[in-house]
Design a protein around this motif. Sequence first.
Motif, PDB file in Angstrom:
ATOM      1  N   VAL A  30       0.886  -1.155   0.000  1.00 39.54           N
ATOM      2  CA  VAL A  30       0.000   0.000   0.000  1.00 39.54           C
ATOM      3  C   VAL A  30       0.923   1.204   0.000  1.00 39.54           C
ATOM      4  CG1 VAL A  30      -1.838   1.243   1.178  1.00 39.54           C
ATOM      5  CG2 VAL A  30      -1.715  -1.265   1.365  1.00 39.54           C
ATOM      6  N   LEU A  31       0.815   2.020  -1.033  1.00 40.73           N
ATOM      7  CA  LEU A  31       1.650   3.212  -1.161  1.00 40.73           C
ATOM      8  C   LEU A  31       0.760   4.432  -0.980  1.00 40.73           C
ATOM      9  CD1 LEU A  31       3.628   2.119  -4.348  1.00 40.73           C
ATOM     10  CD2 LEU A  31       4.344   1.896  -1.968  1.00 40.73           C
ATOM     11  N   ILE A  32       1.116   5.287  -0.044  1.00 39.25           N
ATOM     12  CA  ILE A  32       0.348   6.490   0.243  1.00 39.25           C
ATOM     13  C   ILE A  32       1.299   7.673   0.176  1.00 39.25           C
ATOM     14  CG2 ILE A  32      -1.057   7.719   1.939  1.00 39.25           C
ATOM     15  CD1 ILE A  32      -1.681   4.957   3.192  1.00 39.25           C
ATOM     16  N   GLU A  33       0.861   8.713  -0.519  1.00 40.08           N
ATOM     17  CA  GLU A  33       1.682   9.911  -0.642  1.00 40.08           C
ATOM     18  C   GLU A  33       0.776  11.120  -0.449  1.00 40.08           C
ATOM     19  OE1 GLU A  33       5.255  10.917  -3.561  1.00 40.08           O
ATOM     20  OE2 GLU A  33       3.337  10.748  -4.600  1.00 40.08           O
ATOM     21  N   GLN A  34       1.194  12.053   0.368  1.00 39.23           N
ATOM     22  CA  GLN A  34       0.403  13.252   0.579  1.00 39.23           C
ATOM     23  C   GLN A  34       1.205  14.483   0.186  1.00 39.23           C
ATOM     24  OE1 GLN A  34      -1.798  13.495   4.175  1.00 39.23           O
ATOM     25  NE2 GLN A  34      -3.039  15.119   3.336  1.00 39.23           N
ATOM     26  N   GLU A  35       0.836  15.057  -0.939  1.00 41.66           N
ATOM     27  CA  GLU A  35       1.390  16.323  -1.436  1.00 41.66           C
ATOM     28  C   GLU A  35       2.889  16.464  -1.238  1.00 41.66           C
ATOM     29  OE1 GLU A  35      -0.982  19.265   0.557  1.00 41.66           O
ATOM     30  OE2 GLU A  35      -2.654  18.940  -0.799  1.00 41.66           O
ATOM     31  N   ASP A  36       3.625  15.450  -1.464  1.00 41.39           N
ATOM     32  CA  ASP A  36       5.085  15.472  -1.303  1.00 41.39           C
ATOM     33  C   ASP A  36       5.532  15.870   0.097  1.00 41.39           C
ATOM     34  OD1 ASP A  36       5.522  14.580  -3.886  1.00 41.39           O
ATOM     35  OD2 ASP A  36       5.583  16.612  -4.708  1.00 41.39           O
ATOM     36  N   ALA A  37       4.597  15.896   1.061  1.00 48.81           N
ATOM     37  CA  ALA A  37       4.954  16.218   2.444  1.00 48.81           C
ATOM     38  C   ALA A  37       5.455  14.971   3.159  1.00 48.81           C
ATOM     39  CB  ALA A  37       3.755  16.794   3.191  1.00 48.81           C
ATOM     40  N   TRP A  38       4.860  13.827   2.845  1.00 50.78           N
ATOM     41  CA  TRP A  38       5.255  12.559   3.449  1.00 50.78           C
ATOM     42  C   TRP A  38       4.722  11.427   2.575  1.00 50.78           C
ATOM     43  CZ3 TRP A  38       1.751   8.834   5.042  1.00 50.78           C
ATOM     44  CH2 TRP A  38       0.417   9.240   5.122  1.00 50.78           C
ATOM     45  N   PHE A  39       5.319  10.265   2.759  1.00 50.84           N
ATOM     46  CA  PHE A  39       4.784   9.072   2.105  1.00 50.84           C
ATOM     47  C   PHE A  39       4.887   7.914   3.071  1.00 50.84           C
ATOM     48  CE2 PHE A  39       9.279   8.732   1.154  1.00 50.84           C
ATOM     49  CZ  PHE A  39       9.552   7.372   1.252  1.00 50.84           C
ATOM     50  N   GLY A  40       4.071   6.918   2.818  1.00 50.32           N
ATOM     51  CA  GLY A  40       4.085   5.721   3.646  1.00 50.32           C
ATOM     52  C   GLY A  40       4.002   4.478   2.784  1.00 50.32           C
ATOM     53  N   VAL A  41       4.626   3.423   3.269  1.00 49.77           N
ATOM     54  CA  VAL A  41       4.569   2.120   2.616  1.00 49.77           C
ATOM     55  C   VAL A  41       4.109   1.121   3.668  1.00 49.77           C
ATOM     56  CG1 VAL A  41       5.865   0.309   1.432  1.00 49.77           C
ATOM     57  CG2 VAL A  41       6.516   2.713   1.113  1.00 49.77           C
ATOM     58  N   VAL A  42       3.071   0.381   3.332  1.00 45.01           N
ATOM     59  CA  VAL A  42       2.620  -0.712   4.183  1.00 45.01           C
ATOM     60  C   VAL A  42       2.778  -1.977   3.353  1.00 45.01           C
ATOM     61  CG1 VAL A  42       0.699  -1.726   5.451  1.00 45.01           C
ATOM     62  CG2 VAL A  42       0.960   0.761   5.371  1.00 45.01           C
ATOM     63  N   ARG A  43       3.454  -2.950   3.921  1.00 52.19           N
ATOM     64  CA  ARG A  43       3.684  -4.210   3.218  1.00 52.19           C
ATOM     65  C   ARG A  43       2.939  -5.318   3.952  1.00 52.19           C
ATOM     66  NH1 ARG A  43       9.341  -6.823   1.155  1.00 52.19           N
ATOM     67  NH2 ARG A  43       8.520  -8.890   0.658  1.00 52.19           N
ATOM     68  N   VAL A  44       2.128  -6.037   3.184  1.00 50.44           N
ATOM     69  CA  VAL A  44       1.376  -7.158   3.733  1.00 50.44           C
ATOM     70  C   VAL A  44       1.781  -8.408   2.963  1.00 50.44           C
ATOM     71  CG1 VAL A  44      -0.919  -8.097   4.156  1.00 50.44           C
ATOM     72  CG2 VAL A  44      -0.542  -5.637   4.354  1.00 50.44           C
ATOM     73  N   ASP A  45       2.333  -9.371   3.687  1.00 55.03           N
ATOM     74  CA  ASP A  45       2.725 -10.661   3.109  1.00 55.03           C
ATOM     75  C   ASP A  45       1.815 -11.727   3.703  1.00 55.03           C
ATOM     76  OD1 ASP A  45       5.116  -9.947   1.519  1.00 55.03           O
ATOM     77  OD2 ASP A  45       5.944  -9.382   3.468  1.00 55.03           O
ATOM     78  N   GLY A  46       0.771 -12.095   2.968  1.00 55.63           N
ATOM     79  CA  GLY A  46      -0.160 -13.112   3.454  1.00 55.63           C
ATOM     80  C   GLY A  46      -0.806 -12.698   4.764  1.00 55.63           C
ATOM     81  N   GLU A  47      -0.795 -13.589   5.724  1.00 56.93           N
ATOM     82  CA  GLU A  47      -1.433 -13.322   7.016  1.00 56.93           C
ATOM     83  C   GLU A  47      -0.472 -12.734   8.052  1.00 56.93           C
ATOM     84  OE1 GLU A  47      -4.716 -13.433   7.769  1.00 56.93           O
ATOM     85  OE2 GLU A  47      -4.958 -13.845   5.638  1.00 56.93           O
ATOM     86  N   GLU A  48       0.764 -12.449   7.649  1.00 59.28           N
ATOM     87  CA  GLU A  48       1.723 -11.842   8.577  1.00 59.28           C
ATOM     88  C   GLU A  48       1.280 -10.434   8.955  1.00 59.28           C
ATOM     89  OE1 GLU A  48       5.821 -12.000   7.359  1.00 59.28           O
ATOM     90  OE2 GLU A  48       5.533 -13.963   6.430  1.00 59.28           O
ATOM     91  N   ASP A  49       1.769  -9.952  10.086  1.00 61.55           N
ATOM     92  CA  ASP A  49       1.477  -8.580  10.494  1.00 61.55           C
ATOM     93  C   ASP A  49       2.039  -7.624   9.445  1.00 61.55           C
ATOM     94  OD1 ASP A  49       0.248  -9.380  12.834  1.00 61.55           O
ATOM     95  OD2 ASP A  49       2.026  -9.078  14.082  1.00 61.55           O
TER      96      ASP A  49
END
Length: 178
Positions: A46-65
């Motif tokens: 999941v890639l989230i970017e807000q107006e070049d102020a910040w970005f976030g990456v969420v990685r989900v591999d199957g049922e892992e946290d």
Amino acid sequence: MYFAALLARTEDGWEASDTELDDVETLSDLADLAREASPDEDTVLVLIEQEDAWFGVVRVDGEEDPRIYVSDAAAAARSSYGEILLTDELLGRDPDDGDDLDALDLDGTEDGDSDDDEAADDDPVVGTGEAVPHGPVGDAQILDDLGVSEKELRSLATDAVTEIAESLGASETLETVR
């Protein structure tokens, strides 16, 4: 203004889908949304970017946290989407802190007069009990095995989502949903 997309790794490469985060209230909701994008339990980003102020990456591999990286926690904290990613665990907080009235230090300064002005200058959110660090937080090695090193991830600023997609070989796929 923000941009959010899901990149799901498949046998044929990456598949992208635009995602609306209005119904997502928690990290658990976001992880469930990501898992729905990959029925084979492959890696989903999941890639989230807000107006070049910040970005976030969420990685989900199957049922892992889910694993999380946020480029600037203080900037993300000012965003409802960033707040989803900035969990107590990610920020190194005990979720029960602040609930114990016996732990409060009632020294007569609770009306806002601090007896330690230096400490107030060092803490960007004095009074809330929840200081959020400026700069990156989370797992900076989140994309190492996909070709984006920790150093590269930390150096990204503007168009970070596009640069991540380029490094993954998914820039054309991402552009279809942008």
